[in-house]
Write an enzyme that holds these catalytic residues in place. Structure first.
Site, mmCIF file in Angstrom:
data_model
loop_
_atom_site.group_PDB
_atom_site.id
_atom_site.type_symbol
_atom_site.label_atom_id
_atom_site.label_comp_id
_atom_site.label_asym_id
_atom_site.label_seq_id
_atom_site.Cartn_x
_atom_site.Cartn_y
_atom_site.Cartn_z
ATOM 1 N NE ARG A 147 -1.946 1.980 3.550
ATOM 2 C CZ ARG A 147 -2.450 2.302 4.740
ATOM 3 N NH1 ARG A 147 -3.624 1.841 5.114
ATOM 4 N NH2 ARG A 147 -1.778 3.074 5.561
ATOM 5 C CE1 TYR A 159 -5.034 6.036 7.831
ATOM 6 C CE2 TYR A 159 -4.665 5.621 5.495
ATOM 7 C CZ TYR A 159 -4.885 5.155 6.777
ATOM 8 O OH TYR A 159 -4.920 3.819 7.007
ATOM 9 C CG ASP A 217 -6.811 3.465 3.108
ATOM 10 O OD1 ASP A 217 -7.946 3.803 2.724
ATOM 11 O OD2 ASP A 217 -6.555 3.132 4.282
ATOM 12 C CG HIS A 219 -8.546 6.737 5.983
ATOM 13 N ND1 HIS A 219 -8.760 7.496 7.094
ATOM 14 C CD2 HIS A 219 -8.259 5.507 6.432
ATOM 15 C CE1 HIS A 219 -8.605 6.768 8.182
ATOM 16 N NE2 HIS A 219 -8.293 5.542 7.814
ATOM 17 C CD GLU A 243 -7.620 0.262 2.561
ATOM 18 O OE1 GLU A 243 -6.607 -0.337 2.136
ATOM 19 O OE2 GLU A 243 -7.760 0.566 3.753
ATOM 20 C CD GLU A 269 -10.345 1.231 7.220
ATOM 21 O OE1 GLU A 269 -9.520 0.592 6.542
ATOM 22 O OE2 GLU A 269 -10.028 2.212 7.900
ATOM 23 N NE ARG A 290 -9.306 -2.886 3.085
ATOM 24 C CZ ARG A 290 -9.270 -2.195 4.210
ATOM 25 N NH1 ARG A 290 -10.236 -1.372 4.519
ATOM 26 N NH2 ARG A 290 -8.251 -2.318 5.022
ATOM 27 C CD GLU A 346 -4.541 -2.846 6.995
ATOM 28 O OE1 GLU A 346 -5.759 -3.063 7.143
ATOM 29 O OE2 GLU A 346 -4.036 -1.717 7.109
ATOM 30 C CD1 TRP A 409 -7.300 11.769 9.761
ATOM 31 C CD2 TRP A 409 -7.939 9.765 10.533
ATOM 32 N NE1 TRP A 409 -6.174 11.007 9.991
ATOM 33 C CE2 TRP A 409 -6.539 9.782 10.465
ATOM 34 C CE3 TRP A 409 -8.581 8.602 11.006
ATOM 35 C CZ2 TRP A 409 -5.742 8.701 10.830
ATOM 36 C CZ3 TRP A 409 -7.802 7.521 11.370
ATOM 37 C CH2 TRP A 409 -6.390 7.566 11.290
#
Ligand code: CS2
Ligand code: MG
Length: 409
Positions: A147, A159, A217, A219, A243, A269, A290, A346, A409
């Site tokens: 990643r 991030y 990612d 996020h 992601e 997530e 995920r 991960e 975030w």
């Protein structure tokens, strides 16, 4: 066999973890992970005050019934706090079942479908060259999937590049949670972000070629049309997946991203149940699901989500960050190696303090993770060691736009 005691252990070996230890009248016990970063004590209170009394005297072998009793039987169901508490109980019960049967969890789940779980780690840097160096270092360690995150010019904190309110321990070089730190505030703007990320992958492919698997990612920070633009502009660099491009609330927005590009998508997530996953699975709007086993009610729910995903050609990529315990990481890998539609896992390298308190984390070797053949999860909890690291209040960072308004975030 009956449940005799439910203990909740909160400990901070570099960062906070919440563990549920369920002890039976026959002396067998199981341990599960109930860590919810930044809201740890809310979960601990839910377990101690509301859930533990409901478990005493029950048969720990009736995992599905206990799951349904805690989920549906409470009327007020779901949400991060309750589903994390339920995950802790669920993992502890599976751990007991494995120990009672003398079998590792993967064996109870149907046996191995593969030797180990292909895994990925994180590469970050202040500029493209630093990310490239980090990728090269991880490739040398045998990783096959990486990643990549990079600092965004003109923003404050990015991030995946820095690491929140942690301070360095001079001796170990490790980062520890600061006592009573308030959330770090980062500043983020979509414009520079959307311009930088395709350039990062152009750089990485140019420097490192096509052989390695790379991904990024988001996020959950973009709007649907921004995510669609990013997925489309990343197409030439053949990502393993993009992601969590969108916030978790409005799943139909994934249609916009899906229609725009062939970049594989991953999400989950921030989900808390199979119902959160459903529209993305049944409409085949993503390629990898995920979820975080510690936030969806544990192994029982993960098995169901994996089975639904299998029917729609979707693979798993369970969340495996440093802020869930080795017990959750072990649960991830037991599921990974026993289902047919596993994609990637991960992983993080835990610091020594975490291994001391919670021995038995999955072992990394040459790009893959392995769990032990010990009965149950194969992990444990050293309660004496846990006491050496008392809880410290801590938060995840928050993000604001340049004009001062709150952003994800
Ligand atoms: C994440 C996490 O691992 C990941 O992909 O997005 O780092 C996440 O930010 C944390 O688990 C939040 O608690
Ligand atoms: Mg993530």
């Amino acid at each position: 066999m009956k449940i005799k005691e439910v203990r909740v252990v909160v400990t901070c070996p570099t960062r906070n973890y919440v563990l549920v230890k369920i002890v039976t009248d026959e002396g067998l016990y199981g341990v599960g992970d109930a860590t919810l970063n930044g809201r740890e004590l809310a979960v601990a209170a839910a377990l101690k005050e509301h859930i533990a009394p409901l478990l005493l005297g029950r048969d720990p072998g009736c995992i599905e019934d206990i799951w349904q009793y805690l989920f549906r039987g409470s009327y007020w169901r779901g949400g991060p706090v309750q589903m994390t508490a339920l995950a802790g109980v669920d993992m502890a019960l599976w751990d007991i079942k494995g120990k009672a049967a003398g079998m590792p969890l993967y064996s109870l789940l149907g046996g191995k479908t593969r030797a180990g779980a292909l895994c990925y780690t994180h590469c970050g840097g202040r500029d493209f060259k630093e990310v490239e160096d980090s990728v090269r270092a991880k490739l040398a360690e045998g990783f096959k999937v990486l990643r990549a995150q990079v600092a965004i010019p003109g923003t404050k904190g990015t991030y995946g590049v820095g690491s929140g309110k942690m301070k360095k321990n001079k001796n170990a070089g490790m980062k520890f949670l600061e006592q009573d730190a308030l959330p770090q505030e980062e500043v983020w703007e979509p414009g520079p972000y959307l311009r930088t990320i395709p350039q990062l992958f152009e750089h990485l492919r140019g420097a490192l070629g096509e052989e390695l698997e790379l991904f990024h990612d988001v996020h959950e920070r973009l709007t649907p049309i921004q995510a669609a633009r990013l997925a489309k502009e990343l197409e030439p660099y053949h990502l393993f997946f993009l992601e969590d491009p969108l916030r978790p609330e409005h799943k139909e927005s994934f249609r916009v991203v899906r229609r725009a590009s062939t970049t594989p998508l991953a999400m989950g997530e921030l989900f808390h149940s199979k119902w959160d996953c459903l529209p993305l699975l049944t409409e085949q709007l993503i390629d990898f699901i995920r979820c975080d086993l510690s936030h969806i009610g544990g192994i029982t729910e993960a098995k169901k989500i994996a089975a639904i995903a299998e029917a729609f050609h979707i693979q798993t990529a369970w969340h495996g960050p440093g802020d869930i315990s080795p017990h959750a990481h072990a649960a991830n890998v037991h599921v990974d190696v026993s289902i047919p539609n596993f994609g990637v896992q991960e992983m993080v390298a835990f610091p020594e303090e975490v291994h001391e308190v919670m021995p038995g984390a999955p072992v990394y070797k040459d790009g893959y993770l392995f769990v032990s053949d010990r009965p149950g999860l194969g992990t444990d909890l050293n309660e004496k060691a846990a006491k050496k690291y008392p809880y410290k209040r801590g938060y995840l960072p928050t993000t604001r736009r340049a004009d001062g308004s709150v952003h994800d975030w």
